[in-house]
Design a protein around this motif. Structure first.
Motif, PDB file in Angstrom:
ATOM      1  N   GLY A  52       1.243  -0.870   0.044  1.00  0.00           N
ATOM      2  CA  GLY A  52      -0.116   0.164  -0.116  1.00  0.00           C
ATOM      3  C   GLY A  52       0.592   1.653   0.009  1.00  0.00           C
ATOM      4  N   ALA A  53       0.311   2.248  -0.795  1.00  0.00           N
ATOM      5  CA  ALA A  53       1.168   3.548  -0.470  1.00  0.00           C
ATOM      6  C   ALA A  53       0.401   4.372   0.053  1.00  0.00           C
ATOM      7  CB  ALA A  53       1.421   3.923  -2.132  1.00  0.00           C
ATOM      8  N   PHE A  54       1.158   4.477   1.312  1.00  0.00           N
ATOM      9  CA  PHE A  54      -0.048   5.739   1.753  1.00  0.00           C
ATOM     10  C   PHE A  54       0.691   6.583   2.237  1.00  0.00           C
ATOM     11  CE2 PHE A  54      -0.053   1.596   3.802  1.00  0.00           C
ATOM     12  CZ  PHE A  54      -2.037   1.271   4.344  1.00  0.00           C
ATOM     13  N   ASP A  55      -0.522   7.507   1.868  1.00  0.00           N
ATOM     14  CA  ASP A  55      -0.449   9.458   1.959  1.00  0.00           C
ATOM     15  C   ASP A  55      -0.252  10.512   3.237  1.00  0.00           C
ATOM     16  OD1 ASP A  55       1.256   9.606  -0.662  1.00  0.00           O
ATOM     17  OD2 ASP A  55      -0.294  10.298  -1.606  1.00  0.00           O
ATOM     18  N   PHE A  56       0.637  11.093   4.245  1.00  0.00           N
ATOM     19  CA  PHE A  56       0.067  11.173   5.595  1.00  0.00           C
ATOM     20  C   PHE A  56       0.840  12.578   4.957  1.00  0.00           C
ATOM     21  CE2 PHE A  56       1.082   6.487   6.519  1.00  0.00           C
ATOM     22  CZ  PHE A  56      -0.226   6.761   7.309  1.00  0.00           C
ATOM     23  N   GLU A  68      -4.427   8.847   2.272  1.00  0.00           N
ATOM     24  CA  GLU A  68      -4.928   7.457   1.377  1.00  0.00           C
ATOM     25  C   GLU A  68      -4.343   6.765   1.153  1.00  0.00           C
ATOM     26  OE1 GLU A  68      -5.417   8.840  -2.701  1.00  0.00           O
ATOM     27  OE2 GLU A  68      -3.799  10.007  -3.103  1.00  0.00           O
ATOM     28  N   CYS A  69      -5.377   5.757   0.881  1.00  0.00           N
ATOM     29  CA  CYS A  69      -4.161   4.186   0.244  1.00  0.00           C
ATOM     30  C   CYS A  69      -4.166   4.456  -0.649  1.00  0.00           C
ATOM     31  CB  CYS A  69      -3.652   3.392   1.697  1.00  0.00           C
ATOM     32  SG  CYS A  69      -3.214   1.415   0.922  1.00  0.00           S
ATOM     33  N   LYS A  70      -3.116   4.103  -1.585  1.00  0.00           N
ATOM     34  CA  LYS A  70      -2.874   3.274  -3.369  1.00  0.00           C
ATOM     35  C   LYS A  70      -2.050   1.915  -3.493  1.00  0.00           C
ATOM     36  CE  LYS A  70      -0.766   7.460  -4.382  1.00  0.00           C
ATOM     37  NZ  LYS A  70      -0.498   7.987  -3.292  1.00  0.00           N
ATOM     38  N   PRO A  71      -2.472   1.569  -4.266  1.00  0.00           N
ATOM     39  CA  PRO A  71      -2.876   0.515  -4.401  1.00  0.00           C
ATOM     40  C   PRO A  71      -1.628   0.400  -5.653  1.00  0.00           C
ATOM     41  CG  PRO A  71      -4.428   0.657  -5.631  1.00  0.00           C
ATOM     42  CD  PRO A  71      -4.227   2.087  -4.843  1.00  0.00           C
TER      43      PRO A  71
END
Length: 103
Positions: A52-56, A68-71
């Motif tokens: 998961g590619a998480f944006d914080f 978000e969490c991008k696949p």
């Protein structure tokens, strides 16, 4: 990726939308705060994911916000050695899928 977590800090944007200022930014691979690592792992486990590619974001009061969490997060635009470490983790996950990674 798998059991590994990579946290990249992006700094230097003169405005809220950092994507408009790539040339002004600096990128650094940092240790993941333990509470975030725990939350990321719980999220991935809850959905049966290995990636998961998480944006914080961090606000002026130091609070962390999940955007978000991008696949299919993009990371190839990061400078070395950040990209190299992530690419290695992706390759390891693909090569050893299903094998417990104790790292």
């Amino acid at each position: 990726m798998g059991r590994q977590i990579f946290t990249v800090r992006i700094e230097g944007s003169p405005s809220l939308d950092w994507r408009r200022h790539y040339d002004a930014l600096s990128y650094s691979l940092i240790d993941t705060p333990p509470h975030l690592a725990k939350c990321v792992r719980a999220y991935l486990e809850a959905f049966g994911l290995v990636f998961g590619a998480f944006d914080f974001g961090i606000d002026h009061d130091g609070r962390t916000w999940l955007y978000e969490c991008k696949p299919n997060g993009q990371f190839a635009w990061f400078p070395e050695p950040i990209t190299g470490r992530i690419v290695t983790a992706v390759a390891d996950q693909l090569q050893y899928a299903g094998v417990h990674d104790a790292r």
